[in-house]
Design a protein around this motif. Structure first.
Motif, PDB file in Angstrom:
ATOM      1  N   UNK A  46      -4.662   0.624  -5.194  1.00 44.03           N
ATOM      2  CA  UNK A  46      -5.162   1.995  -5.189  1.00 44.03           C
ATOM      3  C   UNK A  46      -4.725   2.785  -3.966  1.00 44.03           C
ATOM      4  N   UNK A  47      -3.639   2.340  -3.355  1.00 42.00           N
ATOM      5  CA  UNK A  47      -3.116   3.068  -2.214  1.00 42.00           C
ATOM      6  C   UNK A  47      -1.720   3.599  -2.529  1.00 42.00           C
ATOM      7  N   UNK A  48      -1.459   4.798  -2.047  1.00 31.01           N
ATOM      8  CA  UNK A  48      -0.148   5.393  -2.272  1.00 31.01           C
ATOM      9  C   UNK A  48       0.572   5.579  -0.953  1.00 31.01           C
ATOM     10  N   UNK A  49       1.828   5.136  -0.926  1.00 30.75           N
ATOM     11  CA  UNK A  49       2.660   5.460   0.218  1.00 30.75           C
ATOM     12  C   UNK A  49       3.383   6.753  -0.158  1.00 30.75           C
ATOM     13  N   UNK A  50       3.127   7.809   0.615  1.00 27.14           N
ATOM     14  CA  UNK A  50       3.738   9.098   0.291  1.00 27.14           C
ATOM     15  C   UNK A  50       4.667   9.541   1.429  1.00 27.14           C
ATOM     16  N   UNK A  51       5.612  10.425   1.078  1.00 26.20           N
ATOM     17  CA  UNK A  51       6.567  10.929   2.069  1.00 26.20           C
ATOM     18  C   UNK A  51       6.723  12.432   1.894  1.00 26.20           C
ATOM     19  N   UNK A  52       6.978  13.116   3.002  1.00 30.91           N
ATOM     20  CA  UNK A  52       7.217  14.556   2.919  1.00 30.91           C
ATOM     21  C   UNK A  52       8.527  14.948   3.597  1.00 30.91           C
ATOM     22  N   UNK A  53       9.350  13.943   3.932  1.00 29.92           N
ATOM     23  CA  UNK A  53      10.627  14.225   4.570  1.00 29.92           C
ATOM     24  C   UNK A  53      10.539  14.123   6.086  1.00 29.92           C
ATOM     25  N   UNK A  54       9.312  14.189   6.620  1.00 36.77           N
ATOM     26  CA  UNK A  54       9.120  14.040   8.065  1.00 36.77           C
ATOM     27  C   UNK A  54       8.594  12.655   8.370  1.00 36.77           C
ATOM     28  N   UNK A  55       7.594  12.268   7.551  1.00 38.68           N
ATOM     29  CA  UNK A  55       6.972  10.974   7.800  1.00 38.68           C
ATOM     30  C   UNK A  55       6.500  10.359   6.490  1.00 38.68           C
ATOM     31  N   UNK A  56       6.116   9.092   6.579  1.00 38.98           N
ATOM     32  CA  UNK A  56       5.521   8.402   5.435  1.00 38.98           C
ATOM     33  C   UNK A  56       4.144   7.941   5.852  1.00 38.98           C
ATOM     34  N   UNK A  57       3.164   8.071   4.959  1.00 38.31           N
ATOM     35  CA  UNK A  57       1.824   7.607   5.298  1.00 38.31           C
ATOM     36  C   UNK A  57       1.062   7.169   4.055  1.00 38.31           C
ATOM     37  N   UNK A  58       0.007   6.395   4.295  1.00 36.08           N
ATOM     38  CA  UNK A  58      -0.787   5.874   3.186  1.00 36.08           C
ATOM     39  C   UNK A  58      -1.905   6.835   2.815  1.00 36.08           C
ATOM     40  N   UNK A  59      -2.104   6.980   1.526  1.00 35.08           N
ATOM     41  CA  UNK A  59      -3.175   7.846   1.035  1.00 35.08           C
ATOM     42  C   UNK A  59      -3.988   7.118  -0.013  1.00 35.08           C
ATOM     43  N   UNK A  60      -5.220   7.562  -0.161  1.00 36.81           N
ATOM     44  CA  UNK A  60      -6.011   7.055  -1.279  1.00 36.81           C
ATOM     45  C   UNK A  60      -6.237   8.205  -2.249  1.00 36.81           C
ATOM     46  N   UNK A  61      -6.533   7.883  -3.495  1.00 34.89           N
ATOM     47  CA  UNK A  61      -6.701   8.950  -4.491  1.00 34.89           C
ATOM     48  C   UNK A  61      -8.082   9.588  -4.399  1.00 34.89           C
ATOM     49  N   UNK A  62      -8.159  10.862  -4.691  1.00 33.21           N
ATOM     50  CA  UNK A  62      -9.457  11.530  -4.786  1.00 33.21           C
ATOM     51  C   UNK A  62     -10.208  10.914  -5.961  1.00 33.21           C
ATOM     52  N   UNK A  63     -11.512  10.856  -5.853  1.00 34.94           N
ATOM     53  CA  UNK A  63     -12.334  10.244  -6.898  1.00 34.94           C
ATOM     54  C   UNK A  63     -12.035  10.787  -8.285  1.00 34.94           C
ATOM     55  N   UNK A  64     -11.782  12.067  -8.344  1.00 38.04           N
ATOM     56  CA  UNK A  64     -11.468  12.717  -9.622  1.00 38.04           C
ATOM     57  C   UNK A  64     -10.293  12.024 -10.331  1.00 38.04           C
ATOM     58  N   UNK A  65      -9.272  11.629  -9.541  1.00 36.62           N
ATOM     59  CA  UNK A  65      -8.094  10.995 -10.118  1.00 36.62           C
ATOM     60  C   UNK A  65      -8.394   9.578 -10.591  1.00 36.62           C
ATOM     61  N   UNK A  66      -9.238   8.882  -9.833  1.00 38.13           N
ATOM     62  CA  UNK A  66      -9.600   7.507 -10.180  1.00 38.13           C
ATOM     63  C   UNK A  66     -10.230   7.431 -11.553  1.00 38.13           C
ATOM     64  N   UNK A  67     -10.999   8.455 -11.875  1.00 36.31           N
ATOM     65  CA  UNK A  67     -11.735   8.416 -13.132  1.00 36.31           C
ATOM     66  C   UNK A  67     -11.073   9.218 -14.231  1.00 36.31           C
ATOM     67  N   UNK A  68      -9.876   9.722 -13.927  1.00 39.57           N
ATOM     68  CA  UNK A  68      -9.195  10.554 -14.902  1.00 39.57           C
ATOM     69  C   UNK A  68      -8.723   9.735 -16.100  1.00 39.57           C
ATOM     70  N   UNK A  69      -8.884  10.328 -17.271  1.00 40.96           N
ATOM     71  CA  UNK A  69      -8.514   9.633 -18.514  1.00 40.96           C
ATOM     72  C   UNK A  69      -7.221  10.178 -19.100  1.00 40.96           C
ATOM     73  N   UNK A  70      -6.733  11.300 -18.569  1.00 39.34           N
ATOM     74  CA  UNK A  70      -5.598  11.912 -19.263  1.00 39.34           C
ATOM     75  C   UNK A  70      -4.236  11.604 -18.641  1.00 39.34           C
TER      76      UNK A  70
END
Ligand SMILES: Nc1nc2c(ncn2[C@@H]2O[C@H](COP(=O)(O)OP(=O)(O)OP(=O)(O)O)[C@@H](O)[C@H]2O)c(=O)[nH]1
Ligand SMILES: [Mg+2]
Ligand SMILES: [Zn+2]
Length: 369
Positions: A50-74
């Motif tokens: 449940x962790x995402x490694x994300x990048x924006x071209x400057x740096x990479x960092x770990x993120x967790x999903x907002x609760x809304x996404x965790x429970x999303x069905x679509x």
């Protein structure tokens, strides 16, 4: 009166840097349309539970999903390759995808037809899919047909990459064999030993572009990533000499930021190519048969026994290889199952299938009398 508009347009990040990670006008428009340019735009380069490694071209960092996404069905749970909006270390939303490469989950074959019951996303927002196949024991035209169908099912464009060309004095016949079943698809012979094919494949890279590689373990995906990168960034592993298969050296899906610009995704080897949905990819993967089928006497011809069947006629004349025709029928049965699954209960399909098999057995027995 103040004019913020110019700065506001870019509050999500630096487009030039994002473009190196595959960002394009498409996402710019999606973001503008959603009118929710809060936070940062970043790309998911890898997912670990449940962790995402994300990048924006400057740096990479770990993120967790907002609760809304965790429970999303679509289906808007982020996958590798997604562009997401990030607030500090929380992924708050997924920018609408251009496309997604998915397959049936391995080991989830919940029935005897061998059709997967769960969907496994491989990556989102791809421009090209390299179907990587080694010119050793990995080479198998029937398997390539399945890969092509998988890629077309997702509306994506494939390139067939034949690795280990150095194992043959003349590898050209392999290319021809693949071109015969993959119409209009570019087939590239590569070798990590002498570097051939590298510059041709590099043309698919560049700012704003993303490539994913799929293929069996040991096909040479990571070796190819290293060759295109110009440095050994991915671990590679020898193919077992007894069974001729790789040892699943790569275990995580990962987007690699390439020096040419753009991203290349290395993937673990695929054990079985399971389909999940019928995206009509067969029409493209078997364009030769689809074209012939227009000339069959019956509009609902199954191309198995009907009189006036143009497909059977071509098989008999040797214009379509027997194995290709068989492969076509088998895959079509899988696709029919997948689309029927949506409307019928599994129990009913199973019953009909058993009755079908019983009928077939009787026919074979009668023939052998
Ligand atoms: N001769 C030759 N060997 C190659 C070439 N490309 C890859 N190999 C070898 O094939 C083996 C497998 O290569 P990998 O790159 O690890 O294969 P992979 O597709 O990443 O495999 P997984 O990570 O297990 O899915 C290694 O021993 C490589 O050295 C090539 O062009 N020529
Ligand atoms: Mg690998
Ligand atoms: Zn027919």
């Amino acid at each position: 009166m103040t004019h913020h508009t110019k700065q506001q347009a870019n509050t999500y990040g630096d487009p030039t840097l994002l473009r190196r990670l595959g960002w394009s006008d498409y996402f710019e428009h999606q973001l503008a349309a959603a009118n929710s340019a809060q936070g940062h735009a970043a790309r998911v380069v890898s997912v670990q539970r449940n962790l995402f490694l994300v990048a924006d071209g400057r740096k990479e960092w770990l993120c967790s999903p907002a609760g809304r996404l965790l429970h999303s069905q679509n289906g808007d749970y982020p996958v590798t390759g997604d562009w997401v909006s990030v607030d500090d270390t929380v992924v708050t939303g997924v920018i609408p995808r251009r496309n997604i490469l998915t397959r049936g989950e391995a080991g989830s074959r919940g029935n005897r037809t061998g059709t997967a019951t769960r969907e496994q996303p491989i990556a989102a927002n791809l421009d090209t899919v390299f179907i990587v196949c080694g010119l050793d024991r990995d080479f198998n035209v029937r398997r390539l047909e399945r890969y092509l169908t998988l890629v077309y099912n997702c509306g994506l464009s494939p390139v067939v990459v034949l690795t280990k060309a150095d194992l043959h004095e003349d590898p050209e016949p392999f290319r021809t064999e693949v071109e015969d079943i993959a119409f209009g698809v570019t087939v590239v012979l590569v070798s990590a030993l002498d570097g051939r094919g590298g510059s041709e494949l590099a043309l698919y890279l560049g700012d704003g572009r993303t490539i994913a590689m799929i293929g069996s373990s040991g096909a040479g995906k990571s070796t190819l990533a290293n060759m295109l990168y110009g440095n050994d960034i991915q671990a590679t592993g020898a193919v077992s000499s007894s069974v001729g298969k790789g040892r699943h050296t790569t275990t995580v899906r990962e987007l690699i930021r390439m020096p040419q610009g753009g991203m290349l995704m290395d993937n673990p080897g695929i054990r079985e190519i399971a389909f999940y949905g019928d995206g009509q990819g067969m029409e493209t993967a078997f364009a030769d048969i689809a074209e012939l089928a227009k000339r069959c006497r019956f509009a609902d011809c199954s191309h198995q026994h009907e009189p006036g069947c143009a497909v059977l006629c071509a098989v008999k004349a040797g214009e379509i290889r027997y194995e290709r025709w068989e492969s076509y029928l088998k895959m079509r049965r899988e696709m029919q199952y997948l689309s029927e699954r949506r409307t019928k209960s599994t129990a009913r399909i199973e019953k009909e299938r058993r009755q079908g098999i019983a009928r077939l057995r009787r026919r074979i027995n009668e023939k052998n009398k």
